[in-house]
Design a protein around this motif. Structure first.
Motif, short mmCIF file in Angstrom:
data_model
loop_
_atom_site.label_atom_id
_atom_site.label_comp_id
_atom_site.label_asym_id
_atom_site.label_seq_id
_atom_site.Cartn_x
_atom_site.Cartn_y
_atom_site.Cartn_z
N UNK A 59 0.90 -1.70 -0.17
CA UNK A 59 -0.35 0.11 0.15
C UNK A 59 0.84 1.09 -0.02
N UNK A 60 0.62 2.22 -0.34
CA UNK A 60 0.80 3.32 -0.35
C UNK A 60 2.42 3.18 -1.81
N UNK A 61 2.33 2.59 -3.03
CA UNK A 61 2.73 2.91 -3.42
C UNK A 61 2.49 2.56 -4.71
N UNK A 62 2.99 3.03 -6.31
CA UNK A 62 2.78 2.57 -7.22
C UNK A 62 1.89 1.19 -7.69
N UNK A 63 3.12 0.33 -6.70
CA UNK A 63 2.46 -0.69 -7.49
C UNK A 63 2.53 -1.41 -6.05
N UNK A 64 0.73 -1.47 -6.16
CA UNK A 64 -0.34 -2.14 -4.62
C UNK A 64 -0.83 -3.20 -4.90
N UNK A 65 -1.40 -3.17 -4.32
CA UNK A 65 -2.69 -4.43 -4.74
C UNK A 65 -3.59 -4.38 -5.27
N UNK A 66 -4.05 -2.94 -5.21
CA UNK A 66 -5.06 -2.88 -6.46
C UNK A 66 -4.53 -2.41 -7.56
N UNK A 67 -3.20 -2.16 -7.73
CA UNK A 67 -2.73 -2.31 -8.74
C UNK A 67 -2.00 -3.20 -9.22
N UNK A 68 -2.23 -4.76 -9.02
CA UNK A 68 -1.49 -5.86 -9.94
C UNK A 68 -2.72 -6.45 -9.55
N UNK A 70 -4.23 -6.37 -13.48
CA UNK A 70 -3.80 -7.22 -14.55
C UNK A 70 -2.49 -6.68 -14.99
N UNK A 71 -2.22 -7.11 -16.14
CA UNK A 71 -0.81 -7.03 -16.76
C UNK A 71 -0.53 -5.55 -17.05
N UNK A 72 -1.63 -4.52 -18.08
CA UNK A 72 -1.25 -3.53 -17.73
C UNK A 72 -1.54 -2.67 -16.30
N UNK A 73 -2.00 -3.04 -15.48
CA UNK A 73 -1.80 -2.07 -14.94
C UNK A 73 -0.25 -1.69 -14.73
N UNK A 75 2.47 -2.98 -15.68
CA UNK A 75 3.44 -2.51 -16.18
C UNK A 75 3.60 -1.13 -16.06
N UNK A 76 2.24 -0.07 -16.01
CA UNK A 76 2.18 1.31 -15.85
C UNK A 76 2.85 1.30 -14.53
N UNK A 77 2.72 0.54 -13.33
CA UNK A 77 2.93 0.72 -11.49
C UNK A 77 4.34 0.32 -11.61
N UNK A 78 5.29 -0.53 -13.26
CA UNK A 78 6.28 -0.80 -12.62
C UNK A 78 7.12 0.40 -13.21
N UNK A 79 6.83 0.57 -14.02
CA UNK A 79 7.83 2.37 -15.00
C UNK A 79 7.57 3.36 -13.73
N UNK A 80 6.38 3.02 -13.48
CA UNK A 80 6.06 4.33 -11.85
C UNK A 80 7.33 4.09 -11.14
N UNK A 81 7.61 2.79 -10.31
CA UNK A 81 8.77 2.03 -9.46
C UNK A 81 9.77 2.85 -9.94
N UNK A 82 10.03 2.33 -11.42
CA UNK A 82 11.54 2.62 -12.10
C UNK A 82 11.90 4.13 -11.77
N UNK A 114 12.98 -5.05 -15.69
CA UNK A 114 13.15 -6.39 -16.75
C UNK A 114 11.87 -6.98 -17.32
N UNK A 115 11.68 -7.53 -18.92
CA UNK A 115 10.85 -7.58 -18.97
C UNK A 115 10.00 -8.76 -18.67
N UNK A 116 8.27 -8.69 -18.59
CA UNK A 116 7.63 -9.32 -17.59
C UNK A 116 7.94 -9.30 -16.43
N UNK A 117 8.37 -9.22 -15.90
CA UNK A 117 9.20 -9.30 -13.76
C UNK A 117 8.67 -7.99 -13.37
N UNK A 118 8.25 -8.47 -11.92
CA UNK A 118 8.07 -7.10 -11.41
C UNK A 118 9.96 -6.59 -10.76
#
Length: 574
Positions: A59-68, A70-73, A75-82, A114-118
């Motif tokens: 919670x509180x991060x781009x990659x959160x339980x709510x944003x994980x 589907x794959x599109x969400x 991907x967007x969350x991981x780009x934000x985290x990076x 890394x492609x298709x990973x977290x």
């Protein structure tokens, strides 16, 4: 005039360029290698280390339980985290860990998913391998710490809100319980107790869930390691690449220079501007004497094939860059070669007085061509040779007998061991005007009647005197200097020849340095019997021929017959 280089179709163009212009190749390669070396050693070496971080939804991060979900969400969350790896919050944690200030948005920090990973690959580039490893590890830890702090802040905020809701529910439940504690509570009071009791229980359940939330931000699955080599291409490889590049540029430059160079190369090109190269005379000393002799035999063959005898042949340097003495050397050697082939040869020095043949032969001779041409008409020794002149000067013809002619010719000519020479002589008048006179033609025609071949040693073909001498001849051979005379200069000479009616039959190429030929000057005798051949001597020639001076002393009265008997060269049979 447009240059027409003869190397357009040369199959050995590259080989010739490498053989003749290797300094250009080496110099170009050295310059390129030097520039590459300066660049390679002026740029500071850098090292890059990478740590791989596995992120967990919190919670509180781009990659959160709510944003994980589907794959599109994801991907967007991981780009934000990076993108947050180089944020001020992470940089603050890194500065704290390293006890050194590291600014946000540093160009030395990079984060790649890394492609298709977290998994996020956190990299740092530093001046040393140790710094790169330590700071990359610090950024990985700082990033996880930043995510943890963001999660904790979010949970704390939620707990505060839930605690507030719990207190309100407790207060409401207490009040509702008091209202329902009477003997006969109303249904409304009982309902309120049930409502607030349920609300309190729900709030307490949320508080429990929030307290039990997993706050683990992730983990460093591959720690940063110390790089074993600096970034970029190895300086050794750069130098090797620079050497190859420099050699390539050098070869290209050498080939271009060879292709555009229109200087005459007799050893490569058989002709220049349409004129055949009759022969190329090698450089060197006495060790190459036989090679020179063979070269002049080839020149002799080319001359005899292209002309008919009796022949008047002019030998002229194509420009002033070819020294007149060099051209006279070619004339003398050609005369020797023709004499060896049984031709009766006379060499007429039509160059400037004391500038050409006299310097080559190494002897001064009183009287010569210029005195004959400058003599007054009444004393013209060749007046009797022309019937028209004898008709105009009936009185003078009686005073000029055949014996007088023979004595004048014998006095002017001298034996050069194998051929006869008419020196230039001296004059106070302009030589260009003298060789343009009718008497020059009379001299040439008289000598043509007495000898098989008359060689005229001419000044440069760019001068008026040289053109006049060439116009008095049947044909002309141009003397050029190997790898100095240009094809354009030959072309200009051909243009002048076309206007003046001069016939060029070929070129004779002499080396830039003749070597031992220069020793001919001063090493020969100063008398009339001076040898042109130096060490060659007269062994291979008719050494039994009497000299011209002996013939003069004998007082032979038979004019041309006396001249023939004196030299052993004979008069041409009628």
């Amino acid at each position: 005039m447009t240059a027409l280089p003869q190397n357009d179709a040369r199959p050995s163009l590259v080989g010739d360029a490498l053989r003749r212009r290797w300094p250009i190749v080496l110099l170009t390669a050295a310059l390129v290698v030097g520039a590459v070396a300066a660049y390679a050693f002026s740029v500071a070496s850098t090292y890059t280390s990478t740590a791989q971080v596995l992120l967990r939804p919190t919670p509180g991060n781009a990659l959160s339980p709510d944003s994980a979900k589907n794959a599109q969400q994801i991907t967007v969350a991981m780009e934000t985290e990076a993108g947050l790896v180089n944020s001020p919050g992470v940089a603050a944690y890194v500065s704290q860990l390293m006890r050194k200030d590291y600014p946000a948005a540093s160009p030395d920090v990079d984060a790649v998913i890394s492609t298709n990973t977290q998994i996020v690959q956190v990299s740092f580039t530093g001046d040393t391998a140790q710094e790169a490893q330590q700071v990359a590890e610090a950024y990985a830890k700082g990033f996880l710490q930043y995510r943890l702090s963001e999660t904790q802040k979010t949970l704390d905020r939620e707990l505060r809100q839930l605690k507030t809701q719990e207190k309100v529910a407790q207060d409401n439940l207490k009040e509702a319980t008091a209202d329902a504690s009477v003997d006969r509570p109303t249904a409304q009071a009982v309902a309120r107790v049930q409502l607030y009791s349920s609300r309190l229980a729900s709030t307490q359940d949320l508080i429990g869930e929030t307290n039990a939330t997993d706050t683990n931000p992730g983990a460093i699955i591959i720690p940063a390691s110390s790089p074993t080599k600096p970034n970029g291409i190895s300086p050794v490889l750069l130098l090797l690449a620079g050497a190859l590049l420099g050699l390539g540029f050098g070869v290209a430059l050498a080939v271009w220079r060879e292709r555009t160079d229109d200087r005459i190369r007799a050893t490569v090109d058989p002709s220049s501007m349409g004129l055949p190269i009759l022969g190329s005379v090698p450089a060197g000393g006495e060790d190459h004497d036989e090679d020179r002799t063979e070269a002049f035999r080839q020149i002799r063959a080319g001359v005899l094939v292209a002309t008919d005898e009796p022949l008047v042949l002019a030998v002229a340097p194509v420009t002033d860059d070819v020294h007149v003495r060099t051209s006279c050397f070619a004339t003398v050697e050609l005369a020797r070669s023709l004499s060896d082939a049984g031709r009766r040869v006379v060499v007429v020095d039509a160059t400037a007085p004391a500038a050409g043949l006299d310097r080559v032969l190494g002897a001064d001779h009183p009287g010569g061509l210029m005195e004959l041409l400058a003599a007054p008409v009444d004393a013209d020794p060749y007046a009797a040779a022309s019937p028209a002149s004898a008709a105009d000067r009936a009185a003078g013809a009686a005073a000029s007998s055949a014996a007088d002619l023979a004595r004048d010719v014998t006095t002017s000519l001298r034996d050069a061991q194998g051929f006869v020479v008419l020196p230039s002589g001296t004059t106070t008048r302009e030589p260009a005007d003298l060789v343009a006179s009718d008497r020059m033609r009379l001299v040439v025609e008289h000598l043509r009647a007495e000898f098989d071949i008359v060689l005229l040693a001419a000044p440069s073909a760019t001068t008026s005197q040289g053109n006049e001498v060439c116009m008095a001849a049947d044909a002309t051979v141009l003397v050029v200097t190997e790898r100095r005379t240009r094809a354009t200069e030959v072309g200009e000479a051909l243009e002048r020849a076309a206007r003046l009616g001069i016939r060029y039959i070929g070129l004779v190429a002499l080396p830039r340095r003749l070597g031992a030929v220069g020793a001919h000057e001063g090493s020969r005798g100063a008398g009339n019997d001076a040898s042109v051949g130096g060490s060659r001597g007269a062994a291979g020639r008719s050494s039994s021929r009497p000299s011209a001076a002996t013939a003069a002393d004998d007082g032979s009265a038979d004019g041309a017959g006396a001249l023939a008997g004196a030299r052993g060269v004979g008069r041409r049979d009628a």
